[in-house]
Design an enzyme around this catalytic site. Sequence first.
Site, mmCIF file in Angstrom:
data_model
loop_
_atom_site.group_PDB
_atom_site.id
_atom_site.type_symbol
_atom_site.label_atom_id
_atom_site.label_comp_id
_atom_site.label_asym_id
_atom_site.label_seq_id
_atom_site.Cartn_x
_atom_site.Cartn_y
_atom_site.Cartn_z
ATOM 1 N N HIS A 314 0.830 -1.208 0.000
ATOM 2 C CA HIS A 314 0.000 0.000 0.000
ATOM 3 C C HIS A 314 0.860 1.252 0.000
ATOM 4 O O HIS A 314 0.587 2.213 -0.761
ATOM 5 C CB HIS A 314 -0.918 -0.018 1.226
ATOM 6 C CG HIS A 314 -1.595 1.283 1.494
ATOM 7 N ND1 HIS A 314 -2.760 1.656 0.873
ATOM 8 C CD2 HIS A 314 -1.253 2.319 2.318
ATOM 9 C CE1 HIS A 314 -3.122 2.859 1.298
ATOM 10 N NE2 HIS A 314 -2.228 3.283 2.182
ATOM 11 N N GLU A 315 1.902 1.281 0.817
ATOM 12 C CA GLU A 315 2.766 2.464 0.883
ATOM 13 C C GLU A 315 3.548 2.657 -0.411
ATOM 14 O O GLU A 315 3.739 3.797 -0.861
ATOM 15 C CB GLU A 315 3.722 2.345 2.076
ATOM 16 C CG GLU A 315 3.040 2.221 3.424
ATOM 17 C CD GLU A 315 2.111 3.380 3.726
ATOM 18 O OE1 GLU A 315 2.361 4.491 3.219
ATOM 19 O OE2 GLU A 315 1.131 3.182 4.466
ATOM 20 N N GLU A 367 -5.974 7.188 -0.778
ATOM 21 C CA GLU A 367 -5.752 5.968 -0.009
ATOM 22 C C GLU A 367 -6.367 4.762 -0.703
ATOM 23 O O GLU A 367 -5.768 3.677 -0.742
ATOM 24 C CB GLU A 367 -6.343 6.129 1.399
ATOM 25 C CG GLU A 367 -5.648 7.167 2.261
ATOM 26 C CD GLU A 367 -4.200 6.805 2.533
ATOM 27 O OE1 GLU A 367 -3.880 5.606 2.614
ATOM 28 O OE2 GLU A 367 -3.383 7.742 2.662
#
Length: 447
Positions: A314-315, A367
């Site tokens: 995700h990062e 996000e």
Amino acid sequence: MGYHKRAKLALDAFRTFTSKTLSKPPIQQPISTISQTGSSLFASNKSNAFSWVSSYSCVSQRLGLQGVPNRFQFNRPNPFVGGGKRYYYVDRYRVQHFRPRGPRRWFQNPRIVLIVVLVGSGAFITLYFGNLETVPYTKRTHFVLLSRSMERKLGETQFEQMKATFKGKILPAIHPESVRVRLISKEIIEALQRGLRNDQVWSDMGYASESVGDGGYEGRSQETLMALKESEEGKWFKDDEILDDKWVQQSRKKGQERGSQSATSHLEGLNWEVLVVNEPVVNAFCLPGGKIVVFTGLLEHFKTDAEIATIIGHEVGHAVARHAAEGITKNLWFAILQLVLYQFVMPDVVNTMSTLFLRLPFSRRMEMEADYIGLLLIASAGYDPRVAPKVYEKLGKVTGESALRDYLSTHPSGKKRAQLLAQAQVMEEALSMYREVRSGRGIEGFL
């Protein structure tokens, strides 16, 4: 007797000299002439409007002011306006032209206005279309002012500051947790490099292998969705949904129709580095330039490699989509809009409304986009993507959930993120990719 006569003669001579001096006309007579000239200007309607100028010129010559320039000679109080000054110049025909007061109004000249509009429009169009980029996978087009080199430099600078801040708390490279995180990150980075080799957009599952005989994978995403719905705490209804992935599929479709090429040049030649910081903070991030930081507080709650890979993927997805540079650009436009609204609305109201309706929704959408990109990365790295929804739901419980989190937070709630990933089309794509990797065939060009 002789002395008395001489004194009397001297006194008579002094009286004669004094009488001659007092009999001369007073020195104020030229001033009275000016006053008479000024009064005659008011009395006569047929006199020249500038007759006082010539009168003043004659008086100036009498007073010895011939050498003073005209612009200083005519700079005298206007008899029509008390105390005001009017500036004018004299052309070759000796006609006096008054200069307009105040700043020069360039916008009253149509030619200058046309030039300004054309040059400004050309500069704006060049700046805008020259900085449009396409995000990998989602094919979303975004406007980024920050250059790639500047973004990378900012990430490296912040990374050095992080190392200085947590000096003495960074785990050594041979520490078991550090080795584990580095190996997981290495697999995700290699999957990213494979995904960027051949940029393409898949509209179906035709790339999946038909020889994989594990029928148990079919319908697993639905099983994950049903499992999440079983508990009362995680109960979720479609009507309560704030975020959805319709915009992802729409942007991918438009990107495929336009033949958009994803912007991936900012990922070339990166010096990837991974740090594990011994801090009880449930967090991890990836700075621009390939700098990954993981805190041990995260490792205490997420034990398996697949869970850690989900967070790191995700990062890394944020770095792939250039969300940091896009955020700086968006904040610039938000600040300009706020300055304009400050002229009409109270600053507190403007700040609150811009945060609720501009900054926070933008952050939550970024996000979700990083969730999707990260899901493909972990699937290509060989990790089961069905773990991701459970990881985000668990993360929401660890960090604390609230009824207003979906409105007042930069991140969607873990429950919402889990639901969206479980039912999204990207989950089916990630599962198919995972099968290919498990069968021994890597996937290229999925971003």
